[in-house]
Write a protein that holds these residues in place. Structure first.
Motif, short mmCIF file in Angstrom:
data_model
loop_
_atom_site.label_atom_id
_atom_site.label_comp_id
_atom_site.label_asym_id
_atom_site.label_seq_id
_atom_site.Cartn_x
_atom_site.Cartn_y
_atom_site.Cartn_z
N GLU A 193 -10.57 3.17 5.58
CA GLU A 193 -11.01 3.01 4.20
C GLU A 193 -9.92 3.58 3.31
O GLU A 193 -9.55 4.75 3.42
CB GLU A 193 -12.33 3.72 3.96
CG GLU A 193 -12.86 3.44 2.57
CD GLU A 193 -14.29 3.90 2.35
OE1 GLU A 193 -14.75 3.81 1.20
OE2 GLU A 193 -14.93 4.33 3.33
N LEU A 194 -9.40 2.73 2.42
CA LEU A 194 -8.30 3.11 1.53
C LEU A 194 -8.84 3.72 0.24
O LEU A 194 -9.93 3.36 -0.21
CB LEU A 194 -7.45 1.88 1.20
CG LEU A 194 -6.88 1.13 2.39
CD1 LEU A 194 -6.29 -0.20 1.95
CD2 LEU A 194 -5.84 1.97 3.10
N ILE B 156 -11.36 -1.71 2.59
CA ILE B 156 -11.35 -1.65 4.06
C ILE B 156 -10.18 -2.46 4.62
O ILE B 156 -10.05 -3.66 4.39
CB ILE B 156 -12.68 -2.18 4.65
CG1 ILE B 156 -13.88 -1.42 4.08
CG2 ILE B 156 -12.64 -2.11 6.18
CD1 ILE B 156 -13.87 0.07 4.34
N LEU B 157 -9.32 -1.76 5.36
CA LEU B 157 -8.18 -2.38 6.04
C LEU B 157 -8.49 -2.35 7.53
O LEU B 157 -8.82 -1.30 8.08
CB LEU B 157 -6.90 -1.59 5.75
CG LEU B 157 -5.61 -2.22 6.26
CD1 LEU B 157 -5.26 -3.47 5.45
CD2 LEU B 157 -4.47 -1.20 6.18
N ARG B 158 -8.40 -3.52 8.17
CA ARG B 158 -8.77 -3.63 9.57
C ARG B 158 -7.58 -4.19 10.36
O ARG B 158 -7.00 -5.22 9.98
CB ARG B 158 -9.96 -4.56 9.71
CG ARG B 158 -10.45 -4.74 11.14
CD ARG B 158 -11.79 -5.46 11.20
NE ARG B 158 -12.86 -4.53 10.81
CZ ARG B 158 -13.58 -4.63 9.70
NH1 ARG B 158 -13.40 -5.59 8.85
NH2 ARG B 158 -14.53 -3.74 9.44
N LEU C 120 0.85 -1.19 0.00
CA LEU C 120 0.00 0.00 0.00
C LEU C 120 0.88 1.24 0.00
O LEU C 120 1.77 1.37 0.85
CB LEU C 120 -0.90 0.02 1.24
CG LEU C 120 -1.85 -1.15 1.40
CD1 LEU C 120 -2.63 -1.01 2.71
CD2 LEU C 120 -2.79 -1.26 0.21
N ALA C 121 0.65 2.13 -0.94
CA ALA C 121 1.40 3.38 -1.03
C ALA C 121 0.70 4.42 -0.16
O ALA C 121 0.13 5.39 -0.67
CB ALA C 121 1.50 3.84 -2.47
N VAL C 122 0.70 4.17 1.14
CA VAL C 122 0.06 5.07 2.10
C VAL C 122 0.74 4.86 3.45
O VAL C 122 1.15 3.75 3.78
CB VAL C 122 -1.46 4.79 2.19
CG1 VAL C 122 -1.73 3.39 2.69
CG2 VAL C 122 -2.17 5.81 3.03
#
Length: 182
Positions: free
Chosen positions: A111-112, A169-171, A98-100
């Motif tokens: 939420e990405l 969604i990343l949890r 993930l580029a974040v």
């Protein structure tokens, strides 16, 4: 996962005793170690789960030689405040990242956006370095061949955060500490 064999010493450190290894130092170390065909061949491989050997990394870093059976992976995770590098020594791995930059603490679900996904193929001899809070998953997508890789982290891993992902969604699911994997 399989029980790791005894630790194996590695090549000489790149960083001086008074300096922390940089991402470039770690990448150089994992490249040199991955090219050590005798060391790579010494890793016991298990068809049921990943195997690993802890190595002496440069400048007090934490390093691992890891065997990946066909179809295995790490799941989404990060390495907290550690920087790192890894190189495929045999076979091929795929990294999804993930580029974040995620917040360090205080969240359970994010939420990405649509433009954060990255994917790279890492055949033998290829690898990369990464910064703090780098979120990724590493996979051996082969249906019949093991892969082997070399990883190094500095400072030694204080924790690994494990995530689940469903679409955007990343949890946050779990936080592991060194006693959970050593």
């Amino acid at each position: 996962m399989s029980v790791p064999p005894a630790a194996v010493p590695s090549s000489e450190p790149v960083a001086t005793p008074n300096s922390a290894p940089t991402q470039a130092d770690l990448l150089d170390f994992v490249r040199r170690t991955a090219a050590d065909t005798e060391l790579v061949a010494s890793l016991p491989l298990d068809p049921e789960g990943r195997t690993w050997v802890r190595l002496e990394g440069p400048g007090g870093s934490e390093a691992w030689l890891i065997g990946w059976p066909p179809g295995t992976g790490t799941g989404w995770h990060d390495h907290a405040e550690s920087v790192g590098a890894f190189v495929t020594a045999a076979g091929e791995l795929r990294e999804h990242s993930l580029a974040v930059r995620l917040p360090a603490d205080g969240w359970k679900t994010l939420e990405l956006t649509d433009d954060v996904d990255r994917s790279r193929r890492l055949p033998a001899g290829k690898g990369r370095c990464f910064g703090r809070h780098h979120v990724h998953e590493v996979l051996n997508e082969s249906t019949d061949l093991h892969a082997i890789s070399v990883h190094a982290y500095y400072p030694p891993l204080p924790q690994i955060r494990r995530f689940s992902r469903s679409g955007p969604i990343l949890r946050l699911e779990q936080v592991e500490r060194p006693e959970d994997w050593q």
